[in-house]
Design an enzyme around this catalytic site. Structure first.
Site, PDB file in Angstrom:
ATOM      1  N   LYS A   1       0.823  -1.221   0.000  1.00 15.66           N
ATOM      2  CA  LYS A   1       0.000   0.000   0.000  1.00 15.66           C
ATOM      3  C   LYS A   1       0.852   1.263   0.000  1.00 15.66           C
ATOM      4  CE  LYS A   1      -3.578  -2.222   2.767  1.00 15.66           C
ATOM      5  NZ  LYS A   1      -3.865  -2.324   4.166  1.00 15.66           N
TER       6      LYS A   1
ATOM      7  N   GLY B   1      -2.464   1.187  10.693  1.00 14.76           N
ATOM      8  CA  GLY B   1      -2.769   2.479  10.075  1.00 14.76           C
ATOM      9  C   GLY B   1      -2.601   3.632  11.058  1.00 14.76           C
TER      10      GLY B   1
HETATM   11  C1  3PG Z   1      -6.508  -2.002  12.769  1.00 14.03           C
HETATM   12  O1  3PG Z   1      -6.524  -3.244  12.835  1.00 14.03           O
HETATM   13  O2  3PG Z   1      -5.577  -1.376  12.213  1.00 14.03           O
HETATM   14  C2  3PG Z   1      -7.599  -1.247  13.462  1.00 14.03           C
HETATM   15  O3  3PG Z   1      -8.390  -2.080  14.237  1.00 14.03           O
HETATM   16  C3  3PG Z   1      -8.432  -0.444  12.497  1.00 14.03           C
HETATM   17  O4  3PG Z   1      -9.152  -1.280  11.660  1.00 14.03           O
HETATM   18  P1  3PG Z   1      -9.763  -0.706  10.301  1.00 14.03           P
HETATM   19  O5  3PG Z   1      -8.603  -0.488   9.369  1.00 14.03           O
HETATM   20  O6  3PG Z   1     -10.723  -1.762   9.821  1.00 14.03           O
HETATM   21  O7  3PG Z   1     -10.443   0.585  10.628  1.00 14.03           O
END
Ligand code: 3PG
Length: 347
Positions: A196, A326
């Protein structure tokens, strides 16, 4: 921002937002890392006299619909084992049964509510939904750092309505990742891999301003080369790749090992190749070994890196491992996460 010690939880019903987004296959939890990380906050609150807790979390991306494969029921069982006490399960926190279950919680009891993303209002960041969810509670604790980059109702809205604070995990993540934004020793090095490219570009750009060297590997480095992308001078791309571009090549491995051995401060996010397949693990293995055998201050994070490090039983060899994927990337990009902003703005 308030911390746990700043709020009084005695006699209160406390709403805790955790991130129990863990890998589950056929009802079996494959990695309980994130559940264990929530324990200190839950235990601290339960130790305040006559407090009771309801924990909310999401799991996966069920898209606002009820989907049994994304049920948190297996997590409530695991949490109960880890806490060594019963964890009640609230199947529908918005129903009258959910209401009754919350009101009937006795002192010292804890319950986990079903996946909050079964309600479309969660991801829609719906104000009324957030009020409905928190109206029974005297305090709110956000211990879900890894979900705090999401402007969702139970993360970004609830601190507007209730006395709110960061849990121990959230506090630790902010403290440690803030250190990563101000490397205390030089030479400082960031190593970014994984996939990504779009989501990683902001972090590469920000870290290139802060760190002496940024090494790139993994799928993002293949893509960046294919697109002939230009980076600041201190960003290093692999010289060669191995095995159909699924791993960094031998020359790059040697060069990266040498560079890592000279670094005094290392941040690592993302594998160097398709590490889940043994054939393409050499680059990630060698970079990992170079990091753990160096005397540098070391921090790692990102779902795949944490999974890899846990598989190596290497967590103790790092100064800090972020629970965020993230969220860690957005924090290191220099952004203020909506969940952190909401806690900062809360009265
Ligand atoms: C993650 O696992 O990075 C968090 O729980 C956020 O999940 P998401 O990307 O589905 O919002």
């Amino acid at each position: 921002m308030k911390h746990l010690k700043d709020l009084d939880f005695k006699y209160k019903r406390v709403l805790v937002r955790a991130d129990f987004n863990v890998p589950i296959e056929n009802g079996d939890i494959k990695d309980d890392f994130r559940i264990r990380l929530a324990l200190p906050t839950l235990e601290y609150i339960l130790n305040q006299s006559r407090s009771k807790i309801v924990v909310i979390s999401h799991l996966g991306r069920p898209d606002g619909k009820i989907a049994p494969e994304f049920s948190l029921k297996p997590v409530s069982e695991m949490l109960s084992t880890l806490l060594k006490k019963e964890v009640k399960f609230i199947a529908d926190i918005k129903s009258s049964e959910g209401d009754t279950a919350i009101r009937n919680l006795s002192d010292g009891e804890i319950a986990l509510a079903e996946n909050i993303r079964f309600y479309p209002e969660e991801e829609a960041n719906d104000e009324k939904f957030s009020i409905d969810i928190c109206h029974h509670f005297g305090a709110y604790v956000n211990d879900a750092f890894s979900a705090s980059h999401r402007a969702h109702a139970t993360i970004a809205q609830i601190p507007r309505w209730k006395p709110s604070c960061a849990g121990f995990l959230m506090q630790k993540e902010i403290e440690e990742l803030s250190k990563a934004l101000k490397p205390a020793k030089r030479p400082s090095m960031a190593i970014i891999g994984g996939a990504k490219l779009e989501t990683k570009l902001p972090v590469i750009e920000n870290l290139a301003k802060i760190y002496d060297v940024v090494l790139l590997g993994g799928r993002i480095s293949v893509e960046a080369k294919e697109k002939n992308m230009k980076f600041p001078q201190n960003v290093v791309l692999p010289e060669d790749f191995a095995d159909d571009n699924f791993d960094i090549g031998p020359k790059t491995i040697q060069k990266y090992i040498l560079a890592i051995s000279a670094a005094s401060f290392v941040v690592w996010n993302g594998p160097m190749g398709k590490f889940e397949d043994e054939t393409y693990r050499e680059g990630t293995d060698r970079v990992y070994e170079a990091i753990v055998s160096s005397d540098a201050w070391k921090i790692a994070g990102g779902g795949e890196s944490a999974e890899y490090i846990n598989s190596k039983k290497g967590a103790g060899k790092f100064d800090f491992i972020s629970s965020g994927g993230g969220a860690m990337l957005e924090f290191l990009s220099g952004k203020v996460l909506p969940g952190i902003k909401a806690l900062e703005d809360s009265q």
